[in-house]
Design a protein around this motif. Structure first.
Motif, short mmCIF file in Angstrom:
data_model
loop_
_atom_site.label_atom_id
_atom_site.label_comp_id
_atom_site.label_asym_id
_atom_site.label_seq_id
_atom_site.Cartn_x
_atom_site.Cartn_y
_atom_site.Cartn_z
N GLY A 30 0.78 -1.23 0.00
CA GLY A 30 0.00 0.00 0.00
C GLY A 30 0.81 1.28 0.00
O GLY A 30 0.25 2.35 -0.19
N ARG A 31 2.14 1.18 0.18
CA ARG A 31 2.96 2.39 0.16
C ARG A 31 2.96 2.98 -1.24
O ARG A 31 3.09 2.27 -2.24
CB ARG A 31 4.40 2.08 0.60
CG ARG A 31 4.55 1.69 2.06
CD ARG A 31 4.32 2.87 3.00
NE ARG A 31 5.30 3.92 2.84
CZ ARG A 31 6.45 3.98 3.50
NH1 ARG A 31 6.79 3.03 4.35
NH2 ARG A 31 7.27 5.00 3.32
N ARG A 32 2.86 4.29 -1.31
CA ARG A 32 2.86 5.01 -2.58
C ARG A 32 4.15 5.79 -2.71
O ARG A 32 4.56 6.49 -1.77
CB ARG A 32 1.64 5.91 -2.71
CG ARG A 32 0.34 5.12 -2.75
CD ARG A 32 -0.88 6.01 -2.93
NE ARG A 32 -2.10 5.22 -2.97
CZ ARG A 32 -2.58 4.62 -4.06
NH1 ARG A 32 -1.95 4.76 -5.22
NH2 ARG A 32 -3.68 3.92 -4.01
N LEU A 33 4.79 5.67 -3.86
CA LEU A 33 6.10 6.28 -4.08
C LEU A 33 6.08 7.06 -5.38
O LEU A 33 5.39 6.69 -6.33
CB LEU A 33 7.18 5.19 -4.15
CG LEU A 33 7.32 4.31 -2.91
CD1 LEU A 33 8.20 3.11 -3.22
CD2 LEU A 33 7.88 5.10 -1.73
N ASN A 34 6.84 8.11 -5.43
CA ASN A 34 6.92 8.95 -6.62
C ASN A 34 8.05 8.49 -7.55
O ASN A 34 9.00 7.84 -7.12
CB ASN A 34 7.13 10.41 -6.26
CG ASN A 34 5.96 10.99 -5.48
OD1 ASN A 34 6.12 11.42 -4.35
ND2 ASN A 34 4.78 11.00 -6.07
N PHE A 35 7.90 8.84 -8.80
CA PHE A 35 8.98 8.66 -9.77
C PHE A 35 8.87 9.80 -10.78
O PHE A 35 7.79 10.36 -10.99
CB PHE A 35 8.90 7.30 -10.48
CG PHE A 35 7.64 7.10 -11.29
CD1 PHE A 35 7.60 7.47 -12.63
CD2 PHE A 35 6.50 6.55 -10.73
CE1 PHE A 35 6.45 7.30 -13.39
CE2 PHE A 35 5.35 6.37 -11.47
CZ PHE A 35 5.32 6.74 -12.80
N PRO A 36 9.98 10.21 -11.40
CA PRO A 36 9.93 11.31 -12.38
C PRO A 36 9.20 10.87 -13.64
O PRO A 36 9.51 9.82 -14.21
CB PRO A 36 11.40 11.62 -12.66
CG PRO A 36 12.14 10.40 -12.26
CD PRO A 36 11.36 9.75 -11.16
N ALA A 37 8.22 11.65 -14.05
CA ALA A 37 7.41 11.28 -15.21
C ALA A 37 8.13 11.71 -16.49
O ALA A 37 7.74 12.66 -17.16
CB ALA A 37 6.03 11.93 -15.11
N LEU A 38 9.18 11.01 -16.81
CA LEU A 38 9.98 11.30 -17.99
C LEU A 38 9.41 10.60 -19.22
O LEU A 38 8.75 9.56 -19.11
CB LEU A 38 11.42 10.85 -17.77
CG LEU A 38 12.13 11.43 -16.55
CD1 LEU A 38 13.53 10.86 -16.43
CD2 LEU A 38 12.18 12.95 -16.63
N GLN A 39 9.68 11.14 -20.38
CA GLN A 39 9.21 10.53 -21.61
C GLN A 39 9.76 9.12 -21.74
O GLN A 39 10.96 8.88 -21.57
CB GLN A 39 9.64 11.36 -22.82
CG GLN A 39 9.11 10.82 -24.15
CD GLN A 39 9.48 11.73 -25.31
OE1 GLN A 39 10.17 12.73 -25.15
NE2 GLN A 39 9.03 11.38 -26.50
N GLY A 40 8.88 8.18 -22.03
CA GLY A 40 9.29 6.80 -22.21
C GLY A 40 9.35 5.98 -20.94
O GLY A 40 9.53 4.77 -21.00
N LEU A 41 9.20 6.62 -19.79
CA LEU A 41 9.22 5.88 -18.53
C LEU A 41 7.81 5.41 -18.23
O LEU A 41 6.91 6.21 -17.99
CB LEU A 41 9.76 6.76 -17.40
CG LEU A 41 10.26 6.05 -16.14
CD1 LEU A 41 11.16 6.97 -15.33
CD2 LEU A 41 9.12 5.55 -15.28
N ARG A 42 7.61 4.10 -18.24
CA ARG A 42 6.27 3.54 -18.09
C ARG A 42 6.33 2.38 -17.10
O ARG A 42 6.67 1.26 -17.48
CB ARG A 42 5.73 3.05 -19.44
CG ARG A 42 6.81 2.48 -20.31
CD ARG A 42 6.40 1.68 -21.50
NE ARG A 42 7.54 0.91 -21.93
CZ ARG A 42 7.91 -0.23 -21.40
NH1 ARG A 42 7.21 -0.76 -20.43
NH2 ARG A 42 8.98 -0.87 -21.82
N PRO A 43 6.00 2.64 -15.84
CA PRO A 43 6.03 1.55 -14.86
C PRO A 43 5.12 0.40 -15.25
O PRO A 43 4.06 0.60 -15.86
CB PRO A 43 5.52 2.22 -13.58
CG PRO A 43 5.72 3.67 -13.79
CD PRO A 43 5.56 3.90 -15.26
N THR A 44 5.54 -0.81 -14.93
CA THR A 44 4.70 -1.98 -15.17
C THR A 44 3.38 -1.79 -14.45
O THR A 44 3.36 -1.53 -13.24
CB THR A 44 5.40 -3.24 -14.66
OG1 THR A 44 6.64 -3.40 -15.34
CG2 THR A 44 4.54 -4.47 -14.90
#
Length: 209
Positions: A30-44
């Motif tokens: 349930g933990r929510r974490l951020n990541f940089p929304a860079l072009q081409g970055l697509r989390p599974t």
């Protein structure tokens, strides 16, 4: 004041819009974490991760993991949450690696390493038979860059895979099955929209049905 008349000083660091991922299960459920929304970055996506870790549930605890094209780190983080012994995250983006380190610190994860490097450069620098061998490898490279065949070849030729290692490959469905080492046997495969995801095992041993 016009934009050309700003007071001089230290330049502000570049900022990025942020995306968010959720750990599905385990210690950090349930933990929510951020990541940089860079072009081409697509989390599974969550549903794909859930399917994958259902496949892997008996194998993650105690596993040494490699998240090679780490991006958001969703796969390696999920593995750590579910009891993996360690995880190595490799990505060539400073923004990505900085956020990964921040997220690991927030989670108080002491069994992870973040490497800022291009995946192919990192693999080429590994010394055959002198490196850690991984039990579980996640391969989710940028689409349409034709990186998978060489990455798979180098994992084998540098002897980075443990006996009976599991290898997860996520790629565009139009790509089909890339050229892989002969010792890798496909165990599971599914397609979700434009993405195909497959699980392989080294040396041909199969998972229980």
């Amino acid at each position: 004041m016009g934009r050309h008349n700003r007071p001089r000083g230290r330049a502000k660091p570049a900022t990025f819009e942020e995306g968010e991922l959720r750990i599905i299960a385990g210690e950090w459920r349930g933990r929510r974490l951020n990541f940089p929304a860079l072009q081409g970055l697509r989390p599974t996506p969550d549903r794909v991760r859930e399917t994958l870790f259902n496949w892997l549930q008996a194998y993650v605890p105690g596993a040494r993991c490699l998240d090679l094209f780490a991006g958001s780190g969703a796969l390696g983080l999920e593995a750590l949450s579910r009891g993996a012994l360690s995880a190595t995250f490799v990505d060539n983006s400073p923004a990505v690696t900085r956020q990964l380190r921040d997220n690991l610190q927030r989670l108080n994860a002491r069994n992870a390493e973040v490497v800022e490097a291009a995946a192919m450069d990192w693999l080429l620098q590994r010394q055959t038979d002198l490196e850690a061998r991984y039990d579980l490898v996640f391969l989710d490279p940028p689409f349409r860059c034709d990186l998978l065949p060489l990455a798979c070849e180098l994992l084998e030729s540098r002897n980075l895979l443990a006996d009976q290692a599991l290898i997860y490959i996520e790629a565009e469905s139009e790509l089909g099955l890339p050229r892989l080492p002969e010792s890798w046997k496909e165990l599971r495969s599914k397609t979700a929209g434009q993405v195909s995801y497959r699980l392989f095992i080294r040396e041909g041993e199969s998972l229980p049905q």
